[in-house]
Design an enzyme around this catalytic site. Sequence first.
Site, PDB file in Angstrom:
ATOM      1  N   GLY A  89       1.030  -4.485   3.475  1.00 43.59           N
ATOM      2  CA  GLY A  89       1.136  -5.655   4.343  1.00 43.59           C
ATOM      3  C   GLY A  89       0.426  -5.473   5.677  1.00 43.59           C
ATOM      4  CE  LYS A 110       2.117   3.013   8.499  1.00 42.73           C
ATOM      5  NZ  LYS A 110       2.864   4.229   8.151  1.00 42.73           N
ATOM      6  N   GLY A 123       0.705  -7.662  10.354  1.00 51.38           N
ATOM      7  CA  GLY A 123      -0.300  -6.756   9.793  1.00 51.38           C
ATOM      8  C   GLY A 123      -0.814  -5.715  10.774  1.00 51.38           C
ATOM      9  NE  ARG A 173      -1.100   6.508   4.917  1.00 52.48           N
ATOM     10  CZ  ARG A 173       0.122   5.988   4.886  1.00 52.48           C
ATOM     11  NH1 ARG A 173       1.000   6.306   5.817  1.00 52.48           N
ATOM     12  NH2 ARG A 173       0.470   5.154   3.928  1.00 52.48           N
ATOM     13  CG  ASP A 249       8.505   1.261   0.202  1.00 47.96           C
ATOM     14  OD1 ASP A 249       9.724   1.484   0.079  1.00 47.96           O
ATOM     15  OD2 ASP A 249       7.992   0.938   1.284  1.00 47.96           O
ATOM     16  CG  ASN A 250       8.185   4.618   2.778  1.00 50.39           C
ATOM     17  OD1 ASN A 250       7.162   3.953   2.640  1.00 50.39           O
ATOM     18  ND2 ASN A 250       9.129   4.299   3.631  1.00 50.39           N
ATOM     19  CG  ASP A 259       4.531   4.975   4.627  1.00 52.74           C
ATOM     20  OD1 ASP A 259       3.348   5.137   5.012  1.00 52.74           O
ATOM     21  OD2 ASP A 259       4.914   3.953   4.040  1.00 52.74           O
TER      22      ASP A 259
HETATM   23  P1  AMP Z   1       7.162   0.790   5.810  1.00 53.43           P
HETATM   24  O1  AMP Z   1       8.330   0.547   6.699  1.00 53.43           O
HETATM   25  O2  AMP Z   1       5.965   1.296   6.522  1.00 53.43           O
HETATM   26  O3  AMP Z   1       7.481   1.631   4.639  1.00 53.43           O
HETATM   27  O4  AMP Z   1       6.733  -0.655   5.256  1.00 53.43           O
HETATM   28  C1  AMP Z   1       7.495  -1.395   4.340  1.00 53.43           C
HETATM   29  C2  AMP Z   1       6.767  -2.654   3.964  1.00 53.43           C
HETATM   30  O5  AMP Z   1       6.694  -3.546   5.066  1.00 53.43           O
HETATM   31  C3  AMP Z   1       5.340  -2.452   3.495  1.00 53.43           C
HETATM   32  O6  AMP Z   1       5.095  -3.387   2.469  1.00 53.43           O
HETATM   33  C4  AMP Z   1       4.524  -2.786   4.725  1.00 53.43           C
HETATM   34  O7  AMP Z   1       3.226  -3.192   4.404  1.00 53.43           O
HETATM   35  C5  AMP Z   1       5.346  -3.912   5.334  1.00 53.43           C
HETATM   36  N1  AMP Z   1       5.144  -4.036   6.788  1.00 53.43           N
HETATM   37  C6  AMP Z   1       5.659  -3.263   7.753  1.00 53.43           C
HETATM   38  N2  AMP Z   1       5.246  -3.654   8.972  1.00 53.43           N
HETATM   39  C7  AMP Z   1       4.437  -4.724   8.793  1.00 53.43           C
HETATM   40  C8  AMP Z   1       3.711  -5.592   9.667  1.00 53.43           C
HETATM   41  N3  AMP Z   1       3.701  -5.425  10.990  1.00 53.43           N
HETATM   42  N4  AMP Z   1       2.993  -6.585   9.093  1.00 53.43           N
HETATM   43  C9  AMP Z   1       2.990  -6.770   7.772  1.00 53.43           C
HETATM   44  N5  AMP Z   1       3.656  -5.998   6.900  1.00 53.43           N
HETATM   45  C10 AMP Z   1       4.383  -4.974   7.390  1.00 53.43           C
HETATM   46 MG    MG Z   2       5.931   2.407   3.521  1.00 52.11          MG
END
Ligand code: AMP
Ligand code: MG
Length: 489
Positions: A89, A110, A123, A173, A249-250, A259
């Site tokens: 995302g 990222k 994003g 990364r 997912d991590n 992550d």
């Molecule tokens: P994470 O917390 O990094 O494991 O992210 C979990 C999910 O949330 C993933 O699908 C990311 O792409 C999405 N995500 C986290 N922060 C954002 C953001 N600022 N904009 C869009 N998607 C996000």
């Molecule tokens: Mg993640």
Amino acid sequence: MLTIRFDNSYARELEGMYIPWTGQPAPSPKLLILNEPLAEELGLDPKALAGTDGLAMLTGSAMPETATPLAMAYAGHQFGGFSPQLGDGRALLVGEIVDRNGHRRDLHLKGSGPTPFSRGGDGKAALGPVLREYIMSEAMHALGIPTTRALAAVATGETVRRETALPGAVLARVASSHLRVGTFQFFLARGETARLRRLADYAIRRHDPDLDGHADRYAAFLRRVIARQMALVAQWMAVGFVHGVMNTDNCAISGETIDYGPCAFLDAYDPKAVFSSIDQHGRYAYDQQPVLAQWNVARLAETLLPLINPEDPEAALPDAQDAIEEAPDIYAGAWRVQMGRKLGLESADTADEGLITGFLSLLAGERADFTGSFATLAAAARGDDAGIRDRIADRSALDDWLGAWRKRIARETGGAARAAERMSRANPVYIPRNHRVEAALASAHEDDLAPLHELLEVMRQPYTRRAGLEAFERPAPDDFGPYVTYCGT
Ligand code: AMP
Ligand code: MG
């Protein structure tokens, strides 16, 4: 000129499992930090990366022709609840590079802008979390723990809105892949077995090529992933690392730590330590990590059942169940070896478990500093107890433990002297202390990157004590208070 020989197997072989996408142009990209040794390892020219085309690529603004930027699809269990669609995302897979050692590595961004997987998010990524991931992942690498790496952090010149307005940045990364347990879950949830099979075969070619083409490859692959995850978490435990957000997912198929969000290193030893502001029930507490890693690989096992036995996935369950149930023993074995080395034992066995847990109970009883206490033990093996005596007030318990430990290391080949050498290689002197990380990030927000560079430099050799760096050994001052971390990337 930026010329990169990408070889993009994911884009080529897994069509339908991603969305080709490009980043949002960064208005005014400025290189904050570039990992030159890693660039060299990848065969990339650091000067070209720091130039206009390089920064355009590193922020996702414009890509070299050989790149095939894409957003990967994945699902995931987050804090136990299933989200069938997460995906990149705020990230992009730029492409893959075969490095100087012949290893295939993903180049991934990222914070490069919204994608079809953004689900209302912007994003973007903010400067603090980007630099935090840079510090933590490079520290883990230097500690010898499998991890994604940080190639560069670039400020975008844009303001990102979180609770306050923050400077935006992008992290570049590098990982041996971005295949996650959640990638498999995405296709299971949609009942897309043919894609699941293509994904699994791809993962096997990439991470376990010796299994490629074997009739029982999916079951064998599951066992490999379990072994990698258990070994990884044992290494986390040995350095006091708390990942903080072990969602599926991590959880990388490669066995790399991935992550870095609300992660932190233990200071005072507390098995229940939690740092993340959102982990209110301690699901991902320090001592829960092996259990959660097992839970995560059980979710992977579910996705592989229809591949292991296409006619009757249920029939594949008992064997997969066995593999999952063996995970705690695999973990315990890896943990024993890791913790044994910290106590100077070449290869600890079950009979040594009491010695390991005995020391940990001493630390827990006094909330002694985890890293610092282990780091004093090499001197104790050489006969100098002062360091450990300073830390553990319960003299009689400490004396009992030291007595038993001395007897045990005397039995090692080479005796206490060799044990002490082993301990110096197993017990880091420096970890990215929470207050140091925060101080480096605070200065970076004031355009002063010197503390960041200094911390990274210290962390490049975590096992080697150097004169003048005493302050980096010390835990946070009392007025730093309890440490709380936030996701907020
Ligand atoms: P994470 O917390 O990094 O494991 O992210 C979990 C999910 O949330 C993933 O699908 C990311 O792409 C999405 N995500 C986290 N922060 C954002 C953001 N600022 N904009 C869009 N998607 C996000
Ligand atoms: Mg993640």
